[in-house]
Design a protein around this motif. Structure first.
Motif, PDB file in Angstrom:
ATOM      1  N   HIS A  75      -9.050  41.044 -39.468  1.00 61.85           N
ATOM      2  CA  HIS A  75      -8.734  39.783 -38.789  1.00 61.85           C
ATOM      3  C   HIS A  75      -8.845  38.669 -39.808  1.00 61.85           C
ATOM      4  O   HIS A  75      -9.131  38.932 -40.975  1.00 61.85           O
ATOM      5  N   ALA A  76      -8.625  37.426 -39.363  1.00 60.18           N
ATOM      6  CA  ALA A  76      -8.440  36.336 -40.328  1.00 60.18           C
ATOM      7  C   ALA A  76      -9.716  35.567 -40.657  1.00 60.18           C
ATOM      8  O   ALA A  76      -9.667  34.649 -41.476  1.00 60.18           O
ATOM      9  N   ASN A  77     -10.860  35.898 -40.058  1.00 65.73           N
ATOM     10  CA  ASN A  77     -12.090  35.161 -40.401  1.00 65.73           C
ATOM     11  C   ASN A  77     -12.388  35.302 -41.889  1.00 65.73           C
ATOM     12  O   ASN A  77     -12.188  36.373 -42.482  1.00 65.73           O
ATOM     13  N   GLY A  78     -12.937  34.235 -42.476  1.00 61.25           N
ATOM     14  CA  GLY A  78     -13.164  34.212 -43.920  1.00 61.25           C
ATOM     15  C   GLY A  78     -14.092  35.294 -44.427  1.00 61.25           C
ATOM     16  O   GLY A  78     -13.930  35.778 -45.556  1.00 61.25           O
ATOM     17  N   ASP A  79     -15.074  35.706 -43.608  1.00 59.63           N
ATOM     18  CA  ASP A  79     -16.013  36.728 -44.094  1.00 59.63           C
ATOM     19  C   ASP A  79     -15.354  38.107 -44.193  1.00 59.63           C
ATOM     20  O   ASP A  79     -15.989  39.063 -44.638  1.00 59.63           O
ATOM     21  N   HIS A  80     -14.080  38.194 -43.812  1.00 57.93           N
ATOM     22  CA  HIS A  80     -13.332  39.449 -43.950  1.00 57.93           C
ATOM     23  C   HIS A  80     -12.085  39.280 -44.823  1.00 57.93           C
ATOM     24  O   HIS A  80     -11.327  40.241 -44.994  1.00 57.93           O
ATOM     25  N   SER A  81     -11.871  38.053 -45.334  1.00 52.34           N
ATOM     26  CA  SER A  81     -10.604  37.824 -46.040  1.00 52.34           C
ATOM     27  C   SER A  81     -10.672  36.848 -47.206  1.00 52.34           C
ATOM     28  O   SER A  81      -9.733  36.789 -47.994  1.00 52.34           O
ATOM     29  N   TYR A  82     -11.763  36.092 -47.357  1.00 52.61           N
ATOM     30  CA  TYR A  82     -11.801  35.112 -48.458  1.00 52.61           C
ATOM     31  C   TYR A  82     -11.671  35.794 -49.825  1.00 52.61           C
ATOM     32  O   TYR A  82     -11.180  35.182 -50.774  1.00 52.61           O
ATOM     33  N   HIS A 101      -2.893  33.027 -36.908  1.00 56.64           N
ATOM     34  CA  HIS A 101      -4.210  32.477 -36.540  1.00 56.64           C
ATOM     35  C   HIS A 101      -4.890  31.777 -37.724  1.00 56.64           C
ATOM     36  O   HIS A 101      -5.846  31.024 -37.532  1.00 56.64           O
ATOM     37  N   LEU A 102      -4.380  32.014 -38.952  1.00 53.97           N
ATOM     38  CA  LEU A 102      -5.026  31.444 -40.141  1.00 53.97           C
ATOM     39  C   LEU A 102      -5.216  29.934 -40.038  1.00 53.97           C
ATOM     40  O   LEU A 102      -6.167  29.383 -40.590  1.00 53.97           O
ATOM     41  N   CYS A 103      -4.316  29.258 -39.286  1.00 54.14           N
ATOM     42  CA  CYS A 103      -4.400  27.795 -39.189  1.00 54.14           C
ATOM     43  C   CYS A 103      -5.681  27.353 -38.484  1.00 54.14           C
ATOM     44  O   CYS A 103      -6.117  26.215 -38.628  1.00 54.14           O
ATOM     45  N   ALA A 104      -6.313  28.242 -37.698  1.00 52.60           N
ATOM     46  CA  ALA A 104      -7.557  27.886 -37.003  1.00 52.60           C
ATOM     47  C   ALA A 104      -8.786  28.096 -37.891  1.00 52.60           C
ATOM     48  O   ALA A 104      -9.891  27.743 -37.513  1.00 52.60           O
ATOM     49  N   GLU A 105      -8.579  28.690 -39.052  1.00 46.98           N
ATOM     50  CA  GLU A 105      -9.702  29.027 -39.927  1.00 46.98           C
ATOM     51  C   GLU A 105      -9.913  27.939 -40.971  1.00 46.98           C
ATOM     52  O   GLU A 105      -8.946  27.467 -41.567  1.00 46.98           O
ATOM     53  N   PRO A 106     -11.159  27.549 -41.229  1.00 46.67           N
ATOM     54  CA  PRO A 106     -11.371  26.656 -42.368  1.00 46.67           C
ATOM     55  C   PRO A 106     -11.048  27.379 -43.675  1.00 46.67           C
ATOM     56  O   PRO A 106     -11.315  28.579 -43.799  1.00 46.67           O
ATOM     57  N   GLU A 107     -10.438  26.674 -44.618  1.00 43.54           N
ATOM     58  CA  GLU A 107     -10.192  27.271 -45.937  1.00 43.54           C
ATOM     59  C   GLU A 107     -11.492  27.225 -46.739  1.00 43.54           C
ATOM     60  O   GLU A 107     -12.378  26.423 -46.435  1.00 43.54           O
ATOM     61  N   HIS A 301     -11.179  25.259 -32.132  1.00 45.16           N
ATOM     62  CA  HIS A 301     -11.819  24.687 -33.316  1.00 45.16           C
ATOM     63  C   HIS A 301     -13.165  25.382 -33.491  1.00 45.16           C
ATOM     64  O   HIS A 301     -14.130  25.088 -32.777  1.00 45.16           O
ATOM     65  N   LEU A 302     -13.229  26.308 -34.446  1.00 47.51           N
ATOM     66  CA  LEU A 302     -14.389  27.184 -34.557  1.00 47.51           C
ATOM     67  C   LEU A 302     -15.683  26.413 -34.840  1.00 47.51           C
ATOM     68  O   LEU A 302     -16.724  26.703 -34.244  1.00 47.51           O
ATOM     69  N   VAL A 303     -15.620  25.435 -35.751  1.00 46.69           N
ATOM     70  CA  VAL A 303     -16.851  24.725 -36.127  1.00 46.69           C
ATOM     71  C   VAL A 303     -17.368  23.895 -34.945  1.00 46.69           C
ATOM     72  O   VAL A 303     -18.574  23.838 -34.687  1.00 46.69           O
ATOM     73  N   GLN A 304     -16.446  23.270 -34.185  1.00 50.17           N
ATOM     74  CA  GLN A 304     -16.874  22.492 -33.008  1.00 50.17           C
ATOM     75  C   GLN A 304     -17.538  23.386 -31.963  1.00 50.17           C
ATOM     76  O   GLN A 304     -18.556  23.022 -31.362  1.00 50.17           O
ATOM     77  N   ILE A 305     -16.956  24.552 -31.735  1.00 51.04           N
ATOM     78  CA  ILE A 305     -17.520  25.476 -30.738  1.00 51.04           C
ATOM     79  C   ILE A 305     -18.919  25.913 -31.167  1.00 51.04           C
ATOM     80  O   ILE A 305     -19.854  25.955 -30.369  1.00 51.04           O
ATOM     81  N   LEU A 306     -19.063  26.191 -32.459  1.00 47.30           N
ATOM     82  CA  LEU A 306     -20.379  26.592 -32.967  1.00 47.30           C
ATOM     83  C   LEU A 306     -21.368  25.433 -32.838  1.00 47.30           C
ATOM     84  O   LEU A 306     -22.538  25.637 -32.466  1.00 47.30           O
TER      85      LEU A 306
END
Ligand code: ZN
Length: 335
Positions: A75-82, A101-107, A301-306
């Motif tokens: 999947h596109a989360n950074g801990d699996h793709s950075y 979905h990459l657009c929802a991920e922080p770079e 928005h992943l960071v806002q949800i967290l």
């Protein structure tokens, strides 16, 4: 806490990199399918240093002539793709939905900037520093998938058949699992968390349960979760039961007219388990399911949800955190 120097052989020619790092974010498992001519790597780590450590360990089990020619992102989360950018010559494969979905991920650079701005007098900042401050995102370059698919894609790595099976939306919009039918191995990605409370961003939770059922239907001997130790099918069943119970409770609270924050607070109270870390993720799971029960057009928005989850679970915030330099040095000493 342990970062392995060597890969664990889980089936002939199939090796797993399994960091033992419970109770925190970002340390994901990776799986290598080796052959004489080349290798396929499922998921890449969160930083350049971790990716280099994994690559060095991979080359110790690969024939000298073989290199990692294919990377698959579950999947596109950074801990699996950075770490993708450290494989500039590899084909990078994932689902169409993961690419979208990459657009929802922080770079990486955005996450680095966010952490650089964290202040120790802000509770959410301390939470972010405690869980992400150890990671150095500076040498990373975003490398999205170069080949995408929907449904299923079958590959061959030497004599090993590899089936990439789309199971999302579940953890994210486009999750895939990797099935190695010759070896009875399934690499589950983050539809399966072992050892900590799971986090699911896309949902619905019925999608997570359905993805786990797809794993069981393949009748594997070994399942590699996205995070945590290897498991068998009994543990997958227990996890499905846990997610199903959470889902039913959230639906009941929604039917009773409870707002999302009150429902999350109640779940944090009712479902906190001493054997599982990161209980604040229960608030993320509640928010995820509520987005399906009360549909919204707000972007994810992943960071806002967290941030909202951490506000509801203030006891997850440490009173003090070491400096980023100290945290990064601690991690470096483990690599
Ligand atoms: Zn993950």
């Amino acid at each position: 806490m342990h970062i392995p120097n060597e890969l664990a052989e889980i089936a002939p020619g199939v090796h797993a990199w399994l960091p033992d790092f419970p109770g925190t974010w970002g340390m994901a498992n990776c799986t290598l399918v080796a052959s004489d001519s080349g290798a396929l790597l499922v998921d890449t780590p969160y930083t350049a240093a971790l990716t280099e450590a994994l690559t060095a360990a991979a080359h110790r089990v690969l024939p000298p002539s073989a290199s990692i020619s294919t990377v698959v992102n579950s999947h596109a989360n950074g801990d699996h793709s950075y770490g993708n950018g450290l494989f500039p010559h590899a084909e990078i494969i994932s689902t169409d939905a993961n690419l979208a979905h990459l657009c929802a991920e922080p770079e990486p650079a955005q996450l680095q900037a966010l952490l650089d701005q964290c202040r120790t007098d802000e509770p959410f900042d301390r939470y972010m520093l405690a869980h992400f401050g150890r990671y150095d995102y500076r040498r990373l370059r975003l490398a999205p998938p170069t080949r995408t698919f929907s449904g299923q894609l079958d590959l061959q790595v030497g004599s090993t058949s590899v089936e990439l099976i789309e199971v999302g939306p579940a953890h994210t919009a486009g999750d895939l699992i990797v099935h190695l039918p010759d070896h009875g191995v399934v690499v589950a990605g983050d539809v399966l968390f072992i050892g900590d409370v799971p986090v699911h961003w896309a949902g619905p939770l019925s999608g997570v349960v359905a993805a786990c059922q797809q794993i069981l239907d393949l009748d594997p001997h070994v399942v590699v979760p996205g995070h945590g130790p290897l498991v068998g099918t009994a543990e997958v069943r227990r996890y499905m039961h846990y997610i199903t119970e959470l889902r039913e409770r959230i639906h009941t609270l929604h039917t009773q007219g409870m707002d999302v924050e009150s429902a999350a607070s109640l779940l944090l109270h009712e479902y906190r388990r001493p054997d599982l870390g990161l209980s604040e993720r229960l608030a993320v799971l509640t928010a995820t399911e509520y987005r399906h029960l009360t549909p919204t057009t707000d972007p994810l928005h992943l960071v806002q949800i967290l941030g909202a989850a951490v506000r509801l679970a203030p006891d997850c915030v440490p009173a003090t955190v070491p400096s980023r330099d100290t945290l990064m040095a601690e991690l470096e000493s483990l690599i």
